[in-house]
Motif scaffolding. Structure first.
Motif, PDB file in Angstrom:
ATOM      1  N   ALA A  40       0.817  -1.212   0.000  1.00 50.56           N
ATOM      2  CA  ALA A  40       0.000   0.000   0.000  1.00 50.56           C
ATOM      3  C   ALA A  40       0.851   1.263   0.000  1.00 50.56           C
ATOM      4  N   GLY A  41       1.802   1.339   0.922  1.00 52.11           N
ATOM      5  CA  GLY A  41       2.604   2.543   1.049  1.00 52.11           C
ATOM      6  C   GLY A  41       3.476   2.819  -0.157  1.00 52.11           C
ATOM      7  N   SER A  42       4.042   1.774  -0.736  1.00 51.84           N
ATOM      8  CA  SER A  42       4.903   1.965  -1.912  1.00 51.84           C
ATOM      9  C   SER A  42       4.108   2.535  -3.084  1.00 51.84           C
ATOM     10  N   GLY A  43       2.927   1.958  -3.339  1.00 51.48           N
ATOM     11  CA  GLY A  43       2.102   2.461  -4.433  1.00 51.48           C
ATOM     12  C   GLY A  43       1.662   3.888  -4.200  1.00 51.48           C
ATOM     13  N   ALA A  44       1.210   4.199  -2.982  1.00 53.13           N
ATOM     14  CA  ALA A  44       0.726   5.540  -2.677  1.00 53.13           C
ATOM     15  C   ALA A  44       1.857   6.558  -2.666  1.00 53.13           C
ATOM     16  N   ALA A  45       3.043   6.170  -2.200  1.00 52.77           N
ATOM     17  CA  ALA A  45       4.162   7.112  -2.128  1.00 52.77           C
ATOM     18  C   ALA A  45       4.632   7.531  -3.521  1.00 52.77           C
ATOM     19  N   VAL A  46       4.676   6.581  -4.453  1.00 48.28           N
ATOM     20  CA  VAL A  46       5.071   6.928  -5.825  1.00 48.28           C
ATOM     21  C   VAL A  46       3.969   7.745  -6.491  1.00 48.28           C
ATOM     22  N   ALA A  47       2.716   7.330  -6.330  1.00 47.89           N
ATOM     23  CA  ALA A  47       1.606   8.051  -6.941  1.00 47.89           C
ATOM     24  C   ALA A  47       1.448   9.446  -6.369  1.00 47.89           C
ATOM     25  N   GLY A  48       1.758   9.594  -5.076  1.00 50.74           N
ATOM     26  CA  GLY A  48       1.601  10.881  -4.416  1.00 50.74           C
ATOM     27  C   GLY A  48       2.796  11.802  -4.558  1.00 50.74           C
ATOM     28  N   PHE A  49       3.787  11.412  -5.365  1.00 52.07           N
ATOM     29  CA  PHE A  49       4.989  12.206  -5.636  1.00 52.07           C
ATOM     30  C   PHE A  49       5.852  12.400  -4.399  1.00 52.07           C
ATOM     31  N   HIS A  50       5.802  11.414  -3.478  1.00 51.24           N
ATOM     32  CA  HIS A  50       6.711  11.431  -2.335  1.00 51.24           C
ATOM     33  C   HIS A  50       8.095  10.927  -2.729  1.00 51.24           C
ATOM     34  N   VAL A  51       8.137   9.965  -3.641  1.00 47.96           N
ATOM     35  CA  VAL A  51       9.374   9.286  -4.022  1.00 47.96           C
ATOM     36  C   VAL A  51       9.189   8.748  -5.436  1.00 47.96           C
ATOM     37  N   PRO A  52      10.239   8.780  -6.274  1.00 46.28           N
ATOM     38  CA  PRO A  52      10.048   8.355  -7.667  1.00 46.28           C
ATOM     39  C   PRO A  52      10.007   6.849  -7.880  1.00 46.28           C
ATOM     40  N   LEU A  53      10.609   6.077  -6.973  1.00 48.82           N
ATOM     41  CA  LEU A  53      10.678   4.627  -7.118  1.00 48.82           C
ATOM     42  C   LEU A  53      10.399   3.975  -5.764  1.00 48.82           C
ATOM     43  N   ALA A  54       9.868   2.757  -5.804  1.00 46.36           N
ATOM     44  CA  ALA A  54       9.671   2.020  -4.553  1.00 46.36           C
ATOM     45  C   ALA A  54       9.660   0.532  -4.847  1.00 46.36           C
TER      46      ALA A  54
END
Length: 439
Positions: free
Chosen positions: A151-165
């Motif tokens: 969940a967090g990896s998908g949301a972090a990339v989609a939310g522009f927190h981080v470019p890769l996960a």
């Protein structure tokens, strides 16, 4: 001008290599986005800005010292919290492991560091990478699930927190969050990315996967996580980035086999209409196909393997520390006790003929095209969504990619492509063609 934290990893890697931006500048841009949105999205299980910035400064110091730079030099990466990191806790989304520091890097994390990546933090996972929903929310609409278990990896990339996960998939935990969050996601051939130091749920099914913002991003990080030694070259011989970048305008357009798959009856009307539109738009390049009758049982086969191995790895936790295990996981473990040894062995043995049937189909096509989920992300948090459009491919160990090119009711829905085992690069090359065609 596109903000730094919104650029693709491929673009950022080039900018960092050229010295157009520093790793610290990029990390600060990512951390500013986290500060703005984390209260809503809740993508991070552990994120210490000082550790993240210190790792970024180390990358900058290497560049200034003239050290050799890896392909991911300075690029931030989020790590699903079932994957060990030496300098951060690994809690596996569970009270059983609260406060755990193993002091080790998983092999895949060590490979990322060797490639120059900056480990930004640990992203939220569901409990023991299983089905109990997490605190994370979908950045497109926080009233909807981001999927699970990554969940967090998908949301972090989609939310522009981080470019890769990094994520992991045992049923649909990479492809489904990729679809629900509107990003690019790859579940590679099982075993391509090393699993040493990753929480084990199923030794048959568990696969480390990746999230990014383009097909090129998926190829870049997958190559950085792949062992191209002589012992592996026959199994994982293709370098994804080389195949993806080799596309030329005069290369013949790929051919696709559209499969409804045994889960088709569960797809909602909007999802069916959206994927049928893709099939119609591809015309003669996409042919509706079917697979032999044993495929009708493939969802049950996946369930039997997953249940048997889930019980073996986690069953004792529910007995020894029941107060630290959710009611949902206890229920799943209780159900798993009903899977007999004969069912488990039969399910394992069924993989070979089913893989052979899929390979025969893919001898005539470049990829299978199908839905990645029954529809867009469900509203509410009682579930992370059905993995039935994913588990069959995880069971077969084949590579799958989700492309963020559809929308239903204002929410993202991916297009899933499936390839032959070991042909991850070919699949990504085909995916890049389709991604650009549908853009």
């Amino acid at each position: 001008m596109t903000a730094l934290n919104e650029r693709t990893a491929s673009e950022l890697a080039q900018m960092l290599a050229a010295g157009d931006v520093s790793a610290e500048e990029l990390m600060r841009a990512c951390l500013e986005r986290v500060a703005d949105r984390e209260e809503t999205v809740q993508a991070w299980a552990f994120l210490d800005p000082e550790i993240a910035l210190a790792n970024a400064r180390t990358a900058d110091a290497r560049r200034k010292a003239g050290a050799a730079l890896g392909p991911l030099h300075g690029v931030p990466v989020g790590i699903k919290d079932v994957i060990e990191t030496a300098d951060m806790p690994t809690e596996n989304g569970s009270d059983l492991f609260r406060g755990q520091h193993t002091g080790r890097d998983a092999v895949c994390v060590a490979m990322l560091r060797n490639a120059g990546a900056v480990i930004m933090g640990k992203t939220v996972t569901t409990e023991l990478a299983n089905g109990c929903p997490s605190k994370t929310r979908n950045p497109h609409n926080p009233e909807h699930t981001p999927g699970g278990s990554s969940a967090g990896s998908g949301a972090a990339v989609a939310g522009f927190h981080v470019p890769l996960a990094l994520g992991t998939q045992t049923a649909g935990s990479v492809i489904r969050p990729g679809s629900f969050n509107g990003i690019h996601a790859l579940k590679p051939t099982v075993g391509r990315i090393p699993r040493d130091g990753v929480l084990m749920q199923s030794h048959t099914l568990d696969t480390v996967g990746v999230f990014g913002r383009s097909v090129e991003d998926l190829a870049l990080i997958t190559d950085s996580l792949s062992d191209f030694s002589a012992t592996n070259v026959s199994r994982y011989g293709d370098r994804c980035a080389e195949l993806v970048s080799a596309i030329q305008p005069d290369i013949l357009a790929p051919r696709f086999a559209f499969l409804e798959t045994p889960a088709w009856a569960e797809a909602d009307a909007g999802a069916r209409k959206a994927i049928e539109g893709v099939v119609a738009g591809l015309g003669a390049q996409c042919v509706r196909e079917s697979l032999p009758s044993p495929f009708d049982r493939i969802i049950d086969f996946h369930g039997a393997v997953g249940a048997g191995e889930l019980l073996a790895y986690y069953g004792h936790h529910a007995e020894v520390s029941p107060h630290k295990v959710s009611a949902l996981l206890k229920e799943r473990l209780a159900d798993a006790k009903g899977v007999g040894a004969g069912d488990y062995i039969s399910a394992l043995l069924a993989r070979r003929p089913l893989n052979e049937a899929l390979a025969a189909l893919l001898d005539r096509y470049d990829a299978v095209l199908c839905l990645p989920a029954p529809g867009p992300a469900p509203r509410g948090f009682a579930t992370t969504g059905s993995p039935k459009f994913n588990g069959l491919w995880t069971y077969l160990g084949v590579p799958c990619v989700s492309l963020p090119r559809l929308s239903v009711d204002g929410l993202p829905l991916g297009v899933q492509l499936v390839g032959k085992p070991g042909e991850d690069g070919k699949l990504l090359r085909t995916a890049r063609w389709l991604d650009r065609t549908l853009a």
